[in-house]
Each structure stands twice: as structure tokens, then as C-alpha cells.
Design an enzyme around this catalytic site. Structure first.
Site, PDB file in Angstrom:
ATOM      1  N   GLY A  31       0.798  -1.221   0.000  1.00 18.28           N
ATOM      2  CA  GLY A  31       0.000   0.000   0.000  1.00 18.28           C
ATOM      3  C   GLY A  31       0.830   1.269   0.000  1.00 18.28           C
ATOM      4  O   GLY A  31       2.025   1.251  -0.263  1.00 18.28           O
ATOM      5  N   LEU A  33       0.314   3.640  -2.172  1.00 17.08           N
ATOM      6  CA  LEU A  33       0.665   3.421  -3.572  1.00 17.08           C
ATOM      7  C   LEU A  33       1.247   4.670  -4.235  1.00 17.08           C
ATOM      8  O   LEU A  33       0.859   5.795  -3.941  1.00 17.08           O
ATOM      9  CB  LEU A  33      -0.579   2.955  -4.336  1.00 17.08           C
ATOM     10  CG  LEU A  33      -1.228   1.678  -3.794  1.00 17.08           C
ATOM     11  CD1 LEU A  33      -2.477   1.333  -4.605  1.00 17.08           C
ATOM     12  CD2 LEU A  33      -0.244   0.511  -3.788  1.00 17.08           C
ATOM     13  N   HIS A  37       4.067   1.440  -8.140  1.00 19.69           N
ATOM     14  CA  HIS A  37       3.032   0.414  -8.009  1.00 19.69           C
ATOM     15  C   HIS A  37       2.089   0.457  -9.217  1.00 19.69           C
ATOM     16  O   HIS A  37       1.696  -0.563  -9.762  1.00 19.69           O
ATOM     17  CB  HIS A  37       2.191   0.648  -6.748  1.00 19.69           C
ATOM     18  CG  HIS A  37       2.952   0.531  -5.459  1.00 19.69           C
ATOM     19  ND1 HIS A  37       3.102   1.590  -4.597  1.00 19.69           N
ATOM     20  CD2 HIS A  37       3.578  -0.518  -4.873  1.00 19.69           C
ATOM     21  CE1 HIS A  37       3.788   1.192  -3.534  1.00 19.69           C
ATOM     22  NE2 HIS A  37       4.098  -0.076  -3.670  1.00 19.69           N
ATOM     23  N   GLN A  64       7.305  -9.941   7.731  1.00 27.39           N
ATOM     24  CA  GLN A  64       8.520  -9.622   6.989  1.00 27.39           C
ATOM     25  C   GLN A  64       9.294  -8.438   7.579  1.00 27.39           C
ATOM     26  O   GLN A  64      10.274  -7.992   7.005  1.00 27.39           O
ATOM     27  CB  GLN A  64       8.216  -9.405   5.508  1.00 27.39           C
ATOM     28  CG  GLN A  64       7.465  -8.126   5.185  1.00 27.39           C
ATOM     29  CD  GLN A  64       6.988  -8.122   3.750  1.00 27.39           C
ATOM     30  OE1 GLN A  64       6.164  -8.938   3.345  1.00 27.39           O
ATOM     31  NE2 GLN A  64       7.513  -7.210   2.944  1.00 27.39           N
ATOM     32  N   GLN A 160      14.020  -9.779  -4.112  1.00 24.28           N
ATOM     33  CA  GLN A 160      12.692 -10.317  -3.820  1.00 24.28           C
ATOM     34  C   GLN A 160      12.106 -11.008  -5.062  1.00 24.28           C
ATOM     35  O   GLN A 160      11.583 -12.131  -4.971  1.00 24.28           O
ATOM     36  CB  GLN A 160      11.763  -9.186  -3.374  1.00 24.28           C
ATOM     37  CG  GLN A 160      10.298  -9.586  -3.297  1.00 24.28           C
ATOM     38  CD  GLN A 160       9.442  -8.474  -2.729  1.00 24.28           C
ATOM     39  OE1 GLN A 160       9.351  -8.306  -1.522  1.00 24.28           O
ATOM     40  NE2 GLN A 160       8.833  -7.689  -3.604  1.00 24.28           N
ATOM     41  N   VAL A 183      10.560   2.533 -11.443  1.00 23.12           N
ATOM     42  CA  VAL A 183      10.081   3.882 -11.758  1.00 23.12           C
ATOM     43  C   VAL A 183      10.775   4.862 -10.808  1.00 23.12           C
ATOM     44  O   VAL A 183      10.854   4.609  -9.600  1.00 23.12           O
ATOM     45  CB  VAL A 183       8.549   3.980 -11.599  1.00 23.12           C
ATOM     46  CG1 VAL A 183       8.060   5.406 -11.832  1.00 23.12           C
ATOM     47  CG2 VAL A 183       7.863   3.017 -12.563  1.00 23.12           C
ATOM     48  N   ARG A 194       8.550   4.416   1.433  1.00 20.98           N
ATOM     49  CA  ARG A 194       9.387   4.899   2.545  1.00 20.98           C
ATOM     50  C   ARG A 194       9.980   6.282   2.273  1.00 20.98           C
ATOM     51  O   ARG A 194      10.489   6.915   3.200  1.00 20.98           O
ATOM     52  CB  ARG A 194      10.503   3.900   2.843  1.00 20.98           C
ATOM     53  CG  ARG A 194       9.990   2.623   3.492  1.00 20.98           C
ATOM     54  CD  ARG A 194      11.120   1.747   4.020  1.00 20.98           C
ATOM     55  NE  ARG A 194      10.626   0.679   4.860  1.00 20.98           N
ATOM     56  CZ  ARG A 194      10.434  -0.600   4.467  1.00 20.98           C
ATOM     57  NH1 ARG A 194      10.713  -0.949   3.225  1.00 20.98           N
ATOM     58  NH2 ARG A 194       9.978  -1.500   5.303  1.00 20.98           N
TER      59      ARG A 194
HETATM   60  P1  AMP Z   1       5.888  -2.575  -1.705  1.00 20.74           P
HETATM   61  O1  AMP Z   1       4.539  -1.950  -1.552  1.00 20.74           O
HETATM   62  O2  AMP Z   1       7.017  -1.659  -1.407  1.00 20.74           O
HETATM   63  O3  AMP Z   1       5.999  -3.918  -1.034  1.00 20.74           O
HETATM   64  O4  AMP Z   1       6.043  -2.876  -3.262  1.00 20.74           O
HETATM   65  C1  AMP Z   1       5.091  -3.648  -3.950  1.00 20.74           C
HETATM   66  C2  AMP Z   1       5.624  -3.958  -5.324  1.00 20.74           C
HETATM   67  O5  AMP Z   1       5.881  -2.752  -6.029  1.00 20.74           O
HETATM   68  C3  AMP Z   1       6.962  -4.730  -5.284  1.00 20.74           C
HETATM   69  O6  AMP Z   1       6.956  -5.715  -6.292  1.00 20.74           O
HETATM   70  C4  AMP Z   1       7.952  -3.647  -5.568  1.00 20.74           C
HETATM   71  O7  AMP Z   1       9.149  -4.120  -6.173  1.00 20.74           O
HETATM   72  C5  AMP Z   1       7.201  -2.757  -6.524  1.00 20.74           C
HETATM   73  N1  AMP Z   1       7.767  -1.407  -6.523  1.00 20.74           N
HETATM   74  C6  AMP Z   1       7.968  -0.611  -5.452  1.00 20.74           C
HETATM   75  N2  AMP Z   1       8.553   0.546  -5.821  1.00 20.74           N
HETATM   76  C7  AMP Z   1       8.739   0.462  -7.165  1.00 20.74           C
HETATM   77  C8  AMP Z   1       9.309   1.329  -8.141  1.00 20.74           C
HETATM   78  N3  AMP Z   1       9.832   2.518  -7.823  1.00 20.74           N
HETATM   79  N4  AMP Z   1       9.333   0.916  -9.425  1.00 20.74           N
HETATM   80  C9  AMP Z   1       8.824  -0.291  -9.769  1.00 20.74           C
HETATM   81  N5  AMP Z   1       8.276  -1.153  -8.897  1.00 20.74           N
HETATM   82  C10 AMP Z   1       8.225  -0.786  -7.613  1.00 20.74           C
END
Ligand code: AMP
Length: 288
Positions: A31, A33, A37, A64, A160, A183, A194
Site C-alpha cells: 500500500g 501506492l 506500483h 517480513q 525479492q 520507476v 518509505r
Molecule cells: P511494496 O509496496 O514496497 O511492497 O512494493 C510492492 C511492489 O511494487 C513490489 O513488487 C515492488 O518491487 C514494486 N515497486 C515498489 N517501488 C517500485 C518502483 N519505484 N518501481 C517499480 N516497482 C516498484
């Protein structure tokens, strides 16, 4: 009678019997987002096809996070996330509370975990010991709950994605994994939930992760032969720590396939780094 000898063939048959419905694409997230995302959602939509369904899951998975990490203060804004998902044409937003995901955790009756033992050892796994056990377990649960045909992960979390691909292969989970590119903000900082923690000064300095990658890329491109990893690591750590708020957790160079560290850096080697800016830990990675 039909004889089936391949796992893939058996799964294809089993699925055909079970349903003839739409292709289901899952984007698992925690989340808060952002455009990173949403790029995954877009790719999921494309991969699911015209009549496909896109499911986004939002679950800040306690399993985690390590003790002392940011689980309690992880940013959450479900109202905003709902708006983003609606606008992106998401079909289902799956937002389970803890009691749905871990109903037995209170009395310690939850006792089955999925653990990947090779790719999850180094890098993030070395800095965050129980992290990947939590990730693989929750992703396996989400796969069993949502039964997607495919799932999209981001290259932002390079290790991951590799660990999940390994889990899917090892356990014959019939989900196709797609990895979407990182991105970034205009100045190069990788988008991350974060980033919301950063003070204005930390935010300005956070671009140093991307700059360190670019510096490594430049050095690799300029060198005729291999660069010793230890020397390059030393130079990058000094470069990063010129920013007053920055403290390096790790800078690693490794084989993108098996994630084994390399002693000599050359074109094609993967680089990943984790850097604290104040109390906020950020990660980034790239192919050199
Ligand atoms: P998270 O909400 O941080 O657990 O991320 C969920 C998904 O979004 C994971 O597969 C991340 O690798 C992907 N994600 C997070 N930040 C980015 C970004 N800047 N570019 C591409 N994918 C992302």
C-alpha cells in the site's frame, strides 16, 4: 486415457478443467501506492488481456519486518490507495486484516512457513534475517487465496523478485512471474513508500543512491578490464558518505542469475545497495 508426464502439462489440464474464466493478474503491495506500483498495475492489465482481471493486494505483512524495523509506523492511507486503484481500473482490491491472514498467530498455532534457502541469504537477507521468510510465506498465501495466473513484481526489489521466481519454480506454483522496471523521480530517486519518511534535507541527499549506481556504471564503462569489487565498493561508500545524513548498509556486486557476489566487476554484473538516510533505509539496484 491420457498419460501426462510434465508438471506444466498436468497443471494446464487441471486448470482447464477447473475453469474457463478470465485470466487473473495479481499485484501484491504493502500500500501507500505510488507511480511505481501503478506501473505494475498497468503491466498486469496488459498481461491479463482484454477480458482479464487485475487484483491488487494491500497488506503490510508483520512477518517480513524485523524487531526494531518500521512495521508500526509504515505509511498507510487506504482512502488514497482506493482512489488510485479505481482510477487505474483495478478490478479487485484485496485488503485483508491480520486476523484474516494469520488467524492462528495469537496462540502460536500458525506454524507453516515457506523458506527459500539460497538466493535469500545475502544482500537484504543478510541485513534483515527473517525478512524473506515472511515475504515468501505471505506471497505463497496470497497465491493460494487469489489463485492468479500471473503476478507482477518490481525490479526495485531485485532480490525479492528472484526469490519469488525461485519459490514458484521449486514448488511448482502455477503462477507466471513478470518483473517490471524501476520507476524513478525526475532526479533519479527510485519511488518508494518509505520516501515519505524523508525530511527535505534527507530527500535531497537521497539521490546519492542513484548517483552511486551511475558512478559505478561510468567506471565500468571506462575500464577496459575487470574492476576489483572491494576497491569499487570502497570508492562508492566514500562517495555516498559525503552526504551528511547517509550511512551505507551495504554496496554489493553480484551475478544477476544466482545472486552470488563477484570479486571482479564488469559489464553485466548487478549492483545493489542499501543506505540509511537518517533513520530511513532505502534500497536501489541496477545492471552495470
Ligand atoms: P511494496 O509496496 O514496497 O511492497 O512494493 C510492492 C511492489 O511494487 C513490489 O513488487 C515492488 O518491487 C514494486 N515497486 C515498489 N517501488 C517500485 C518502483 N519505484 N518501481 C517499480 N516497482 C516498484
Amino acid at each position: 486415457m491420457r498419460i501426462v508426464t510434465s508438471v506444466r502439462g498436468m497443471q494446464r489440464l487441471a486448470r482447464r478443467w477447473r475453469r474457463g474464466g478470465p485470466r487473473v493478474a495479481l499485484v501484491p503491495t504493502m500500500g501507500y501506492l505510488h507511480a511505481g506500483h501503478l506501473s505494475l498495475v498497468k503491466l498486469a492489465r496488459r498481461k491479463a488481456g482484454r477480458n482479464g482481471r487485475v487484483v491488487v493486494s494491500i497488506y503490510v505483512n508483520p512477518a517480513q519486518f524485523g524487531p526494531g524495523e518500521d512495521f508500526a509506523r509504515y505509511p498507510r492511507d487506504l482512502a488514497r490507495d482506493k482512489k488510485h486503484c479505481r482510477a487505474a481500473g483495478v478490478d479487485v482490491l484485496f485488503v485483508p486484516p491480520d486476523r484474516e491472514m494469520y488467524p492462528d498467530s495469537q496462540n502460536e498455532a500458525f506454524s507453516t512457513f515457506v523458506v527459500e534457502h539460497r538466493l535469500s541469504r545475502g544482500l537484504e537477507g543478510a541485513s534483515r534475517p527473517a525478512h524473506f521468510k515472511g515475504v515468501t510465506t505471505v506471497v505463497a498465501k496470497l497465491f493460494n487465496i487469489i489463485l492468479p495466473d500471473l503476478a507482477v513484481f518490481g525490479a526495485k526489489d531485485f532480490q525479492q523478485a528472484a526469490v519469488i521466481q525461485q519459490m514458484v519454480r521449486d514448488l511448482n506454483i502455477p503462477v507466471k512471474i513478470t518483473v517490471a522496471p524501476i520507476v524513478r523521480e525526475a532526479d533519479g530517486l527510485a519511488l518508494s513508500s518509505r520516501n515519505a519518511y524523508l525530511s527535505p534535507a534527507e530527500r535531497r541527499q537521497a539521490v546519492v543512491l542513484r548517483q552511486a549506481i551511475q558512478l559505478a556504471q561510468k567506471k565500468v564503462a571506462a575500464s577496459r578490464r575487470f574492476l576489483p569489487a572491494s576497491r569499487l565498493r570502497g570508492e562508492l561508500i566514500r562517495f555516498i558518505q559525503r552526504q551528511p545524513a547517509a550511512r551505507v548498509d551495504y554496496v554489493e556486486f553480484f551475478d544477476p542469475k544466482n545472486l552470488e557476489p563477484v570479486r571482479q566487476v564488469a559489464r553485466g554484473v548487478q549492483m545493489a545497495l542499501a543506505v540509511f538516510l537518517g533513520k530511513t533505509r532505502l534500497i536501489d539496484n541496477a545492471r552495470l
